[in-house]
Design an enzyme around this catalytic site. Structure first.
Site, PDB file in Angstrom:
ATOM      1  N   ASP A   1       1.976  -6.316  -2.827  1.00  0.00           N
ATOM      2  CA  ASP A   1       1.939  -5.784  -1.479  1.00  0.00           C
ATOM      3  C   ASP A   1       2.843  -4.546  -1.441  1.00  0.00           C
ATOM      4  OD1 ASP A   1       1.630  -5.811   1.472  1.00  0.00           O
ATOM      5  OD2 ASP A   1       3.739  -6.387   1.429  1.00  0.00           O
TER       6      ASP A   1
ATOM      7  N   ASP B   1       4.270  -2.483   1.922  1.00  0.00           N
ATOM      8  CA  ASP B   1       5.327  -2.428   2.937  1.00  0.00           C
ATOM      9  C   ASP B   1       6.158  -3.704   2.931  1.00  0.00           C
ATOM     10  OD1 ASP B   1       4.673   0.169   4.434  1.00  0.00           O
ATOM     11  OD2 ASP B   1       2.743  -0.857   4.385  1.00  0.00           O
TER      12      ASP B   1
ATOM     13  N   GLY C   1      -2.796  -3.594   3.026  1.00  0.00           N
ATOM     14  CA  GLY C   1      -3.632  -3.315   4.172  1.00  0.00           C
ATOM     15  C   GLY C   1      -4.059  -1.861   4.239  1.00  0.00           C
TER      16      GLY C   1
ATOM     17  N   LYS D   1      -6.869 -10.521   1.417  1.00  0.00           N
ATOM     18  CA  LYS D   1      -6.463 -10.154   0.058  1.00  0.00           C
ATOM     19  C   LYS D   1      -6.901 -11.233  -0.934  1.00  0.00           C
ATOM     20  CE  LYS D   1      -2.408  -7.462   1.508  1.00  0.00           C
ATOM     21  NZ  LYS D   1      -0.947  -7.289   1.381  1.00  0.00           N
TER      22      LYS D   1
ATOM     23  N   ASP E   1       5.401 -10.213   1.483  1.00  0.00           N
ATOM     24  CA  ASP E   1       6.445 -10.485   2.476  1.00  0.00           C
ATOM     25  C   ASP E   1       5.900 -10.839   3.853  1.00  0.00           C
ATOM     26  OD1 ASP E   1       7.240  -7.702   4.402  1.00  0.00           O
ATOM     27  OD2 ASP E   1       5.620  -7.680   2.947  1.00  0.00           O
TER      28      ASP E   1
ATOM     29  N   ASN F   1      -0.187 -11.102   6.229  1.00  0.00           N
ATOM     30  CA  ASN F   1      -1.436 -10.667   5.603  1.00  0.00           C
ATOM     31  C   ASN F   1      -1.425 -10.942   4.099  1.00  0.00           C
ATOM     32  OD1 ASN F   1       0.391  -8.572   5.011  1.00  0.00           O
ATOM     33  ND2 ASN F   1      -1.230  -7.029   5.010  1.00  0.00           N
TER      34      ASN F   1
END
Length: 259
Positions: free
Chosen positions: A12, A14, A47, A186, A209, A212
């Site tokens: 991931d 962010d 995302g 995902k 984290d 999503n």
């Protein structure tokens, strides 16, 4: 014939691969380089759209991505899966957003981004991402396949869940809600990758984290949460590493013997 990797590691962005300043730590750059040396494929799982992370992919040498929360899968620069939203559904959503809520939209596919209008909601969100506001075109979905939408708002998404059961709504930042086909995630993107490439026996790892990342954690063999992750994600993790500002990526990769 595609060479089978020793493992695949999904990152991931962010709050995970990115630190608080939306930068990649030097230790993470070095870790990615070592993964590739060890025939382990690093993949972004985000995302965001592929166009948004072109510079990052170039700088890190990563050429594979699960984008838009699993709505597109690109492996070694080849598109292997897309999950397009029905144009009629987008029309209904856009009309409802405009008529009932005054919430502007962003339209995304794996090649481009557009917004329905360039107002304060768009400017706040893209400033948060350190990006320019995309071009305005509120009819782009009639001309191009769309894999993800954004509701550009700080609140007000609750009624959408019942109005549009064919879609999934996930708030991913304070300024927007990600929208994609129900069942898309995902995790779905990862399963499509493993199926299309014949990688069902390849060990998989994932760092995340936020919520999503939840389905991704349920999909991979070894889910690894950042120390700054939400508690619900930590509960699904095999291991909780240090935070995204303190070499959490490199520390966990070393612990698992990947670098």
């Amino acid at each position: 014939m595609i060479k089978k990797p020793e493992a695949i590691v999904f990152f991931d962005l962010d709050g995970t691969l990115f630190n608080k300043d939306v930068d990649v730590l030097p230790s993470s750059y070095e870790a990615i380089r070592k993964l590739k040396q060890n025939n382990i494929v690093p993949m972004i799982a985000t995302g965001r759209t592929p166009p948004e992370v072109l510079d990052l992919m170039r700088d890190t040498g990563i050429d594979s991505i699960i984008g838009m929360n699993g709505q597109v899968v690109i492996y070694e620069k080849n598109v292997v899966f897309t999950n397009n939203i029905d144009k009629n559904v987008i029309t209904r959503l856009y009309e409802y957003s405009t008529r009932e809520n005054n919430i502007p939209l962003a339209f995304y596919n794996y090649k481009m981004m557009r917004v329905s209008e360039n107002g304060q909601p768009a400017q706040r969100f893209y400033h948060h991402l350190k990006q320019d506001v995309p071009p305005v075109d509120d009819e782009i979905y009639l001309k191009e396949p769309i894999q993800m939408l954004l509701l550009l708002c700080e609140q007000g998404e609750s009624p959408y869940h019942d109005k549009f059961p064919e879609l999934t709504f996930i708030r991913n930042t304070p300024y927007c809600v990600d929208v994609f086909n129900h069942g898309g995630s995902k995790g779905r993107g990862i399963n499509e990758l493993l199926k299309t490439q014949g990688f069902s026996d390849v060990p998989t790892y994932a760092f995340g984290d936020g919520m999503n990342d939840f389905e991704m954690f349920l999909t991979v063999d070894h889910p690894i949460a950042m120390a700054n992750a939400v508690d619900a994600l930590k509960d699904k993790a095999e291991y909780v590493t240090d935070n995204n500002n303190n070499d959490g990526i490199a520390k966990a990769l070393k612990k698992f013997g990947l670098i």
